[in-house]
Design an enzyme around this catalytic site. Structure first.
Site, PDB file in Angstrom:
ATOM      1  N   THR A   1      26.723 -20.672 -52.203  1.00 37.86           N
ATOM      2  CA  THR A   1      26.796 -20.393 -53.643  1.00 37.86           C
ATOM      3  C   THR A   1      27.918 -21.148 -54.331  1.00 37.86           C
ATOM      4  O   THR A   1      27.787 -21.565 -55.482  1.00 37.86           O
ATOM      5  CB  THR A   1      27.000 -18.871 -53.855  1.00 37.86           C
TER       6      THR A   1
ATOM      7  N   ASP B   1      21.597 -23.484 -48.146  1.00 42.34           N
ATOM      8  CA  ASP B   1      21.867 -22.064 -48.344  1.00 42.34           C
ATOM      9  C   ASP B   1      22.082 -21.562 -46.918  1.00 42.34           C
ATOM     10  O   ASP B   1      21.285 -21.844 -46.031  1.00 42.34           O
ATOM     11  CB  ASP B   1      20.630 -21.410 -48.972  1.00 42.34           C
ATOM     12  N   SER B   2      23.153 -20.814 -46.693  1.00 40.77           N
ATOM     13  CA  SER B   2      23.500 -20.511 -45.295  1.00 40.77           C
ATOM     14  C   SER B   2      22.513 -19.589 -44.617  1.00 40.77           C
ATOM     15  O   SER B   2      22.580 -19.397 -43.403  1.00 40.77           O
ATOM     16  CB  SER B   2      24.919 -19.960 -45.198  1.00 40.77           C
ATOM     17  N   SER B   3      21.560 -19.031 -45.353  1.00 40.63           N
ATOM     18  CA  SER B   3      20.530 -18.253 -44.650  1.00 40.63           C
ATOM     19  C   SER B   3      19.604 -19.176 -43.859  1.00 40.63           C
ATOM     20  O   SER B   3      18.804 -18.715 -43.044  1.00 40.63           O
ATOM     21  CB  SER B   3      19.773 -17.337 -45.603  1.00 40.63           C
TER      22      SER B   3
ATOM     23  N   ASP C   1      26.395 -15.634 -46.690  1.00 44.76           N
ATOM     24  CA  ASP C   1      25.434 -14.793 -45.955  1.00 44.76           C
ATOM     25  C   ASP C   1      25.622 -14.871 -44.446  1.00 44.76           C
ATOM     26  O   ASP C   1      25.506 -13.865 -43.747  1.00 44.76           O
ATOM     27  CB  ASP C   1      23.994 -15.188 -46.318  1.00 44.76           C
TER      28      ASP C   1
ATOM     29  N   THR D   1      32.969  -9.363 -41.101  1.00 40.31           N
ATOM     30  CA  THR D   1      31.578  -9.021 -41.403  1.00 40.31           C
ATOM     31  C   THR D   1      31.401  -9.057 -42.913  1.00 40.31           C
ATOM     32  O   THR D   1      32.296  -8.615 -43.635  1.00 40.31           O
ATOM     33  CB  THR D   1      31.270  -7.586 -40.899  1.00 40.31           C
TER      34      THR D   1
ATOM     35  N   THR E   1      27.993  -0.919 -31.009  1.00 41.55           N
ATOM     36  CA  THR E   1      27.775   0.195 -31.939  1.00 41.55           C
ATOM     37  C   THR E   1      27.355  -0.293 -33.330  1.00 41.55           C
ATOM     38  O   THR E   1      27.802  -1.350 -33.782  1.00 41.55           O
ATOM     39  CB  THR E   1      29.014   1.097 -32.067  1.00 41.55           C
TER      40      THR E   1
ATOM     41  N   CYS F   1      28.308   1.243 -35.892  1.00 39.76           N
ATOM     42  CA  CYS F   1      29.473   1.523 -36.751  1.00 39.76           C
ATOM     43  C   CYS F   1      30.267   0.240 -36.949  1.00 39.76           C
ATOM     44  O   CYS F   1      30.419  -0.557 -36.019  1.00 39.76           O
ATOM     45  CB  CYS F   1      30.384   2.557 -36.103  1.00 39.76           C
TER      46      CYS F   1
END
Ligand code: ASP
Length: 345
Positions: free
Chosen positions: A16, A60-62, A93, A169, A281, A283
């Protein structure tokens, strides 16, 4: 004392930060890097020399593939002696995946490699790209009185915070503060001053070691997210998929999965067929501990490996890297239990 180093390579892969609206269809698409430089003339005020390497095509990094990761580490290796630091502009992303992978693929790194990008294109008045780019450059070029980099590791700078790449993340699709490191403290925060958290930053054992790069990745990994009412056939399709050497199971809480007979049997069947099964996990904070509950104990007894408190992005990248290094699964599982680049507490 912290000073700025003399030369830096700014690598632009897309994302972006460099996109503009294409009037043809209204979608954001990557544009030529020269436009970014004209949007951020402040860059020219840095005392250090900044060269730009722009990818073609920009992505686009996707759309990222491991070919970009290999090309990035080769580019850093080729230019390692020429520059004092590296800034990589990348879409948000998959930035945590690419930055994690690059952290494993670069061994004996003693210079800063800082990833950044933005949530709004750099040409937009309220863009976060300008501040991200300028601070990333300042951090990548910071050095001590001996000329040693202040942050000699792969990191991500975003919205005033520098975090270790393989601890990051993407947690927000809209807010400027898009990245978090839940299990490791920030490496630096940028306010009026850039405050470095020196005890948390990787300390280089020997500044004289040469950079090594690993470009062989084995990508035969898949991820199974556990959820209530998951069916045997769905779990079977992932755990026993042809051509898959490792499966990351995203479990509940401290590493718990259904204790039902069919699920444990599938895990055991996959391990018996030579697959590496890793417990991560769902979490974002905290660690897997398979000793606490019955569901975890059954996985542990079946030979499942713990990802500890490593992120999913870094667990995937670590598996690609280790499986590329070792044919032998035991070597891979032993190395999974170690912290290779500070990804595991
Ligand atoms: N889709 C974009 C990308 O990852 C999003 C961004 O850069 O923020 O390339």
């Amino acid at each position: 004392m912290i000073k700025n180093l003399s030369s830096l390579l700014l690598i632009y892969t897309g994302g972006t930060i460099g996109m503009k609206v294409d009037p043809a269809d209204g979608a954001l698409k990557p544009f030529d890097f020269s436009q970014i430089l004209s949007e951020v003339p402040e860059i020219l005020k840095f005392a250090c020399k900044i060269d730009v390497h722009s990818y073609n095509p920009l992505i686009d990094s996707s759309d990222v593939e491991t070919g970009l990761w290999v090309s990035l580490v080769e580019l850093i290796k080729e230019n390692y002696d020429k520059y004092d630091g590296f800034v990589i502009l990348h879409g948000t992303d998959t930035m945590a995946y690419t930055a994690s992978a690059v952290s494993f693929m670069l061994e004996n790194l003693s210079k800063a490699v800082v990833f950044t990008g933005s949530q709004l294109p750099i040409g937009v008045p309220r863009t976060d790209g300008r501040e991200n780019l300028i601070s990333a450059i300042e951090i990548a070029s910071a050095h001590d009185e001996n000329g040693h980099s202040i942050v000699p590791e792969v990191s991500i700078f975003f919205a005033g915070t520098l975090v270790r790449a393989n601890r990051a993340t993407k947690i927000n699709a809209e807010e400027f503060s898009a990245f978090r490191s839940y299990n490791y403290p920030p490496l630096a925060t940028a306010g009026v001053k850039i405050r470095y958290n020196h005890p948390a930053i990787h300390s280089v054992y020997d500044w004289g070691y040469g950079l090594e790069v690993s470009t062989k990745l084995d990508t035969r990994v898949s991820i199974l997210k556990i959820h209530p009412a998951i069916t045997e056939s769905v779990a079977r399709n992932v755990l026993l998929a042809e051509g898959c050497r490792a499966v990351i199971i995203e479990t509940y809480g401290s590493g718990n999965a259904p204790s039902k007979g069919w699920f444990i049997s599938l895990v055991q069947e996959a391990i018996a067929k030579g697959k590496i099964i890793v417990n991560k996990t769902q979490c974002l904070g905290g660690s897997v501990d398979m000793n606490i509950y019955e569901g975890g104990r059954l996985l542990l007894a079946s030979g499942v490996v713990s990802a500890g408190d490593t992120t999913t992005e870094a667990t995937l990248a670590k598996l690609f890297y280790l499986m590329g290094l070792y044919e032998d699964n035991d070597m891979v599982t032993k190395a999974m239990a170690k912290s290779l680049r500070g990804e595991l507490s």
